[in-house]
Design an enzyme around this catalytic site. Structure first.
Site, mmCIF file in Angstrom:
data_model
loop_
_atom_site.group_PDB
_atom_site.id
_atom_site.type_symbol
_atom_site.label_atom_id
_atom_site.label_comp_id
_atom_site.label_asym_id
_atom_site.label_seq_id
_atom_site.Cartn_x
_atom_site.Cartn_y
_atom_site.Cartn_z
ATOM 1 N N HIS A 223 25.062 48.273 29.091
ATOM 2 C CA HIS A 223 24.753 47.357 30.193
ATOM 3 C C HIS A 223 23.553 47.900 30.957
ATOM 4 O O HIS A 223 23.605 49.013 31.499
ATOM 5 C CB HIS A 223 25.941 47.238 31.140
ATOM 6 C CG HIS A 223 26.985 46.283 30.678
ATOM 7 N ND1 HIS A 223 27.895 45.691 31.534
ATOM 8 C CD2 HIS A 223 27.269 45.787 29.449
ATOM 9 C CE1 HIS A 223 28.690 44.883 30.856
ATOM 10 N NE2 HIS A 223 28.332 44.931 29.594
ATOM 11 N N ASP B 82 29.787 37.492 29.952
ATOM 12 C CA ASP B 82 29.879 38.542 30.954
ATOM 13 C C ASP B 82 31.261 38.460 31.598
ATOM 14 O O ASP B 82 32.252 38.293 30.914
ATOM 15 C CB ASP B 82 28.753 38.439 31.972
ATOM 16 C CG ASP B 82 28.624 39.708 32.808
ATOM 17 O OD1 ASP B 82 29.068 40.763 32.340
ATOM 18 O OD2 ASP B 82 28.086 39.652 33.914
ATOM 19 N N HIS C 102 22.423 42.136 29.172
ATOM 20 C CA HIS C 102 21.740 41.708 30.400
ATOM 21 C C HIS C 102 20.238 41.958 30.337
ATOM 22 O O HIS C 102 19.463 41.015 30.338
ATOM 23 C CB HIS C 102 22.360 42.331 31.656
ATOM 24 C CG HIS C 102 23.817 42.079 31.779
ATOM 25 N ND1 HIS C 102 24.347 40.819 31.646
ATOM 26 C CD2 HIS C 102 24.863 42.918 31.992
ATOM 27 C CE1 HIS C 102 25.662 40.879 31.769
ATOM 28 N NE2 HIS C 102 26.002 42.138 31.976
#
Length: 346
Positions: free
Chosen positions: A154, A239, A186
């Site tokens: 992440h 997510d 991300h």
């Protein structure tokens, strides 16, 4: 892609608590999970059942591994994985939510998690959270190589701080020959830089075989089409799904393709096909799935949609008519409960 040990599905509604920093949010989450009163296994089961009914056949889930929860959440999700193995393929990422080098004992816990059934090792903002890019990546890549595991990091760090870390991840991936097994989730920085910085970072990711997962965040979404032009594999994930981080999330991946299409300005039929590929072909490839196409001999993992074609399916959010996993019918599930709260008609 989601975090099933964090979901609040299956528990009473929890009002969202706003926080100013990532560390504050992690502390808030730690407090909530100690008081929620509904076991991780029950909440994970509720989310997994919803995923199946909506047509998801495979999922990658990040599960916290830290000095507080240790391997308890992992063990709960390993049980859920076994319970759903005939209808939902589940990959588990040992995720160091409290950092790696800055949190004593986490490296050993990650090592144990991989030995006990986790499929991948995660990381979290090597610069912004641990303050030690090389230190965190040393641990993550060493353990991945030792266990033959994939990597899913992440990365929220923005701007050129973030893109520098992306290139560092790509360099290590290429050096160890791990192309196709490394994902960065991300990667907000890719939506915050332009020109040569974006292009050289995208080129490094493509050459190394590092994939990018996006959930379509506002303002910081990686530029899907430009990354694909460079040869970067981009795919979609949910997510968080209704947890302490945010109250949103439905586990509906077709809805996620719609959100990414809206955020990325994907409008033509060709671009809507691209949005769909992020939750289907590209996601399957990123998860290492095989025999996944609609061809004789492949797995019968499919969803029948009430639409004239893929563009309408992405843009119109149509009804699901049939959900198959491995040739077995698992949905759509009939509604058995009704709303407990009614909104007035407009």
């Amino acid at each position: 892609m989601t975090t099933r040990d964090k979901t609040l599905l299956g528990a009473p509604w929890q009002p969202h608590r706003a926080t100013a920093t990532l560390r504050e949010q992690i502390a808030n989450e730690r407090e909530l999970r100690a008081t929620i009163g509904v076991p991780v296994a029950d909440r994970a089961t509720a989310l997994a059942a919803r995923m199946v009914s909506l047509g998801t056949g495979h999922v990658r889930s990040h599960v916290d591994v830290d000095p507080d929860v240790r391997l308890d959440a992992l063990h709960a999700l390993l049980g859920a994985r076994e319970a759903f193995r005939d209808r939902l393929g589940i990959q588990l990422v040992a995720f160091p939510q409290s950092g790696v080098v800055g949190s004593p004992g986490v490296a050993d816990l990650l090592d144990a998690a991989l030995a006990e059934g986790a499929d991948l090792i995660g990381g979290l903002d090597p610069a912004g959270f641990d303050g030690d890019v090389d230190g965190q990546l040393d641990v993550v890549f060493r353990l991945a190589e030792r266990h033959g595991a994939g990597i899913d990091i992440h990365l929220h760090d923005g701007g050129e701080t973030g893109t520098a870390q992306l290139r560092a991840i790509a360099e290590r991936t290429a050096a160890l020959g791990l192309g196709g097994t490394v994902t960065v989730s991300h990667a907000y920085a890719l939506g915050q830089v332009d020109g040569p910085e974006l292009d050289r970072t995208a080129a490094a990711l493509a050459a190394a075989g590092v994939a990018i997962m996006t959930n379509g965040p506002r303002a910081t979404m990686p530029p899907v089409l430009r990354l694909r032009d460079h040869g970067v594999r981009v795919f979609a994930g949910s997510d968080n799904i209704r947890d302490s981080w945010w109250p949103y999330g439905t586990a509906d991946m077709l809805e996620r393709a719609t959100i990414i299409g809206l955020q990325g300005g994907l409008m033509t039929d060709e671009e809507l096909h691209t949005a769909a590929s992020l939750i289907i072909d590209e996601a399957a490839a990123a998860l290492g799935l095989t025999g996944y196409e609609l061809a004789p001999g492949d797995r019968a993992d499919l969803v029948v949609i009430a639409a004239d074609g893929v563009p309408e399916a992405v843009a119109a959010h149509p009804e699901r008519l049939l959900v198959l996993h491995g040739g077995q019918v698992f949905g759509p599930e009939p509604r058995t409960t009704y709303p407990r709260f009614a909104l007035p008609s407009p």
